[in-house]
Design a protein around this motif. Structure first.
Motif, mmCIF file in Angstrom:
data_model
loop_
_atom_site.group_PDB
_atom_site.id
_atom_site.type_symbol
_atom_site.label_atom_id
_atom_site.label_comp_id
_atom_site.label_asym_id
_atom_site.label_seq_id
_atom_site.Cartn_x
_atom_site.Cartn_y
_atom_site.Cartn_z
ATOM 1 N N PHE A 297 -2.542 16.991 10.954
ATOM 2 C CA PHE A 297 -1.369 17.888 10.931
ATOM 3 C C PHE A 297 -1.707 18.867 11.582
ATOM 4 O O PHE A 297 -2.735 19.365 11.355
ATOM 5 N N LYS A 298 -0.471 19.686 12.243
ATOM 6 C CA LYS A 298 -0.571 21.096 12.843
ATOM 7 C C LYS A 298 -0.546 21.728 11.400
ATOM 8 O O LYS A 298 0.519 21.666 10.859
ATOM 9 N N TYR B 163 -3.409 26.480 1.931
ATOM 10 C CA TYR B 163 -2.456 26.206 2.808
ATOM 11 C C TYR B 163 -1.333 25.563 2.062
ATOM 12 O O TYR B 163 -0.353 25.500 2.688
ATOM 13 N N SER C 225 0.907 24.633 9.059
ATOM 14 C CA SER C 225 2.299 25.007 8.881
ATOM 15 C C SER C 225 2.452 26.188 7.776
ATOM 16 O O SER C 225 2.203 25.683 6.734
ATOM 17 N N ARG D 143 5.428 20.707 4.819
ATOM 18 C CA ARG D 143 5.232 21.485 6.230
ATOM 19 C C ARG D 143 6.776 21.916 6.504
ATOM 20 O O ARG D 143 7.916 21.466 5.847
ATOM 21 N N GLN E 193 -9.762 17.595 5.940
ATOM 22 C CA GLN E 193 -9.158 18.830 6.235
ATOM 23 C C GLN E 193 -9.614 19.585 7.497
ATOM 24 O O GLN E 193 -8.955 19.812 8.414
ATOM 25 N N ASP F 111 -7.186 12.993 5.932
ATOM 26 C CA ASP F 111 -6.486 13.838 6.637
ATOM 27 C C ASP F 111 -7.035 14.995 7.252
ATOM 28 O O ASP F 111 -8.114 15.578 6.538
HETATM 29 N N1 5AD Z 1 0.114 22.468 6.854
HETATM 30 C C1 5AD Z 1 -0.160 21.260 7.571
HETATM 31 N N2 5AD Z 1 -0.474 20.316 6.936
HETATM 32 C C2 5AD Z 1 -0.462 20.449 5.593
HETATM 33 N N3 5AD Z 1 -0.954 19.691 4.465
HETATM 34 C C3 5AD Z 1 -0.675 20.258 3.309
HETATM 35 N N4 5AD Z 1 -0.201 21.369 3.639
HETATM 36 C C4 5AD Z 1 -0.144 21.749 4.639
HETATM 37 C C5 5AD Z 1 0.487 22.544 5.714
HETATM 38 N N5 5AD Z 1 0.607 24.021 4.979
HETATM 39 C C6 5AD Z 1 -1.339 18.239 4.657
HETATM 40 C C7 5AD Z 1 -2.771 18.214 4.310
HETATM 41 C C8 5AD Z 1 -2.618 17.212 3.105
HETATM 42 C C9 5AD Z 1 -1.574 16.354 3.409
HETATM 43 C C10 5AD Z 1 -0.731 15.685 2.506
HETATM 44 O O1 5AD Z 1 -0.674 17.311 4.178
HETATM 45 O O2 5AD Z 1 -3.709 17.508 5.325
HETATM 46 O O3 5AD Z 1 -3.882 16.378 2.873
#
Ligand code: 5AD
Ligand code: SF4
Length: 463
Positions: free
Chosen positions: A347-348, A174, A350, A51, A278, A316
């Motif tokens: 996670f937001k 992503y 990114s 990220r 996800q 996640d």
């Molecule tokens: N933005 C946000 N979260 C991400 N992850 C992976 N790439 C991104 C991104 N671009 C998160 C996913 C993954 C974890 C390791 O990080 O949820 O499972």
């Protein structure tokens, strides 16, 4: 006098393992290690690119190091890991940085440091075409480097990570991992099991098998193709190892039944599945190039739970992926509720350079909306975690003790010989209790007297 290295690591368990390998290599090459950046002759930063925030932390750290170097010009600074691979020579432009070394090149790290110290020149080792299969020579170097790994008792006593595969071929739209860690390469089962035996001989009791999509592990030797289930089975045969975990699982049909069967059948294989969903929206899952629907994901979980009744799951989620509407988010909340995770990492979104999502999909969910959804999803999860935790009240659990608890939770007036300790159950539940320090690295039984969403509290007890 030995040159001293300060190593700081960011990011996932893969990175922590790389840090352990590098530490080991440095010790063997005659370097000393220090916990204080002020005492260091060499500073290594093991970086994460997953990220933007992770990269920003490193860049700000490099800013501090540039200042430090003004007073200490001989200081050598190296950037290793995913950011090193992603930014390559770009990083060397910074006054702060002397060495750049990608994840595939870590076997060269001591050579690069020696060279930089001797010749007072910057040096770089990264892969030019990261998606190309690694050469046989590189592969052998990585294998030897990996195999030399000893346990680093300073981290978690009697626990070790063992990589079963490098890289990733899933290309979630992503995710930057396939572009910085390269294609999937499974390590030979023989090497993995030998390594586990070596670790067990040194007292390791918990082994965690690591791979970005660990259940994709596949290695053909002669007539036989080995999958993760075979590895788990073989690892469980190793004397001394008591618990085996594996992370992270990709929600896929292939080998799934076999893996669940070994989990159910072997008392050593922890009944724990970290399988990120996800999102719960089929539209978003498709845009993410996740190759399943919400229904298929839940179906996999149901299958797993029917084979392994006491299964604990973790997940996640990414909120605010491009195009995520209120309805899509509601579908995520729905899936999260149905899955009944022990805990979730949320996670937001990114945008990451060069990924399909960054190139093709506008980052159109405003930051405040991402924040709001993150907070909301966490709150829903917290309630579920709290309910699941409360089922442990008055029960006895077995934990592998990690050491002193960092944040005192209760009993601030702990006795000196019975400080507050922290341990984890086979299913990765955190347990806090009072006991003697020398329990670190050993198993203990704890009776749970109080619970919170993420932590169980209790008292040491006999079996
Ligand atoms: N933005 C946000 N979260 C991400 N992850 C992976 N790439 C991104 C991104 N671009 C998160 C996913 C993954 C974890 C390791 O990080 O949820 O499972
Ligand atoms: Fe990234 Fe997807 Fe591979 Fe996980 S499976 S490392 S999220 S590309």
């Amino acid at each position: 006098m030995k040159n001293k290295v300060f190593l700081q690591t960011y990011g996932c368990q893969m990175n922590k393992l790389d840090a352990t390998l590098v530490t080991e290599a440095l010790k063997q090459a005659g370097y000393g290690l220090t916990d204080s950046i002020k005492d260091a002759d060499i500073v290594l930063i093991n970086t994460c690119s997953v990220r933007r925030h992770a990269e920003e932390k490193v860049l700000s750290h490099l800013g501090h190091l540039r200042h430090l170097k003004e007073n200490k010009p001989a200081l050598v600074v190296g950037v290793i890991g995913c950011m090193a691979q992603r930014l390559g020579a770009e990083l060397l432009k910074s006054k702060a940085v002397d060495i750049v070394c990608g994840p595939t090149q870590i076997p060269q790290i001591t050579g690069l440091i020696n060279e930089t110290l001797l010749q007072k020149q910057k040096s770089i080792a990264v892969t030019r075409q990261v998606r190309r299969k690694v050469s046989a020579k590189q592969s052998l170097a990585l294998e030897e480097f990996e195999f030399a790994y000893d346990t680093d008792d300073k981290q978690l006593p009697n626990q070790a990570f063992v990589r079963v595969m490098h890289g990733c071929n899933k290309f979630c739209t992503y995710c930057i991992v396939p572009y910085v860690r390269g294609p999937e390469v499974s390590r030979p089962p023989k090497a993995i099991i030998e390594q586990i035996k070596k670790l067990a001989d040194r007292g390791v009791k918990l082994v965690t098998l690591l791979g970005q999509a660990v259940n994709s592990y596949k290695y053909t030797a002669g007539e036989k193709t080995y999958c993760l289930a075979d590895l788990l089975y073989m690892a469980a045969e190793v004397e001394g190892v008591e618990w085996i975990r594996f992370v992270t699982s990709y929600p896929a049909e292939e080998f799934f039944g076999q893996i669940c069967q070994v989990m159910a059948g072997s008392p050593k294989v922890c009944k724990y599945l970290h399988m990120p969903a996800q999102s719960g929206s089929d539209k978003i899952l498709k845009a993410m190039n996740r190759r399943y629907t919400a229904a298929r994901y839940l179906n996999l979980l149901d299958r797993a739970k029917s084979i392994v009744p006491a299964l604990t799951v973790a997940g996640d989620f990414i909120v605010g992926f491009p195009g995520e509407s209120e309805n899509d988010f509601a579908a995520t909340v729905e899936l999260l509720k149905k899955a009944q995770y022990k805990n979730c990492f949320i996670f937001k979104y990114s945008p990451r350079p060069d990924t399909v999502a960054e190139k093709k999909l506008p980052d159109d969910v405003p930051l405040e909306v991402k924040r709001k959804r993150n907070v909301e999803l966490l709150a829903v999860q917290e309630k579920i975690s709290g309910e699941l935790s409360s089922q442990f009240l008055n029960k006895k659990v077995k934990v592998l003790v990690e050491g002193l608890s960092k944040k005192p939770h209760l009993n601030a007036e702990d006795k000196i010989d019975q400080p507050q300790l922290i341990g984890r159950t086979a299913e990765d539940r955190i347990v806090v209790f009072n006991g003697p320090r020398d329990l670190a690295g050993r198993f203990a039984n704890v009776k749970i007297t109080k619970t919170s969403p993420l932590t169980l509290f209790g008292e040491l007890t006999k079996i």
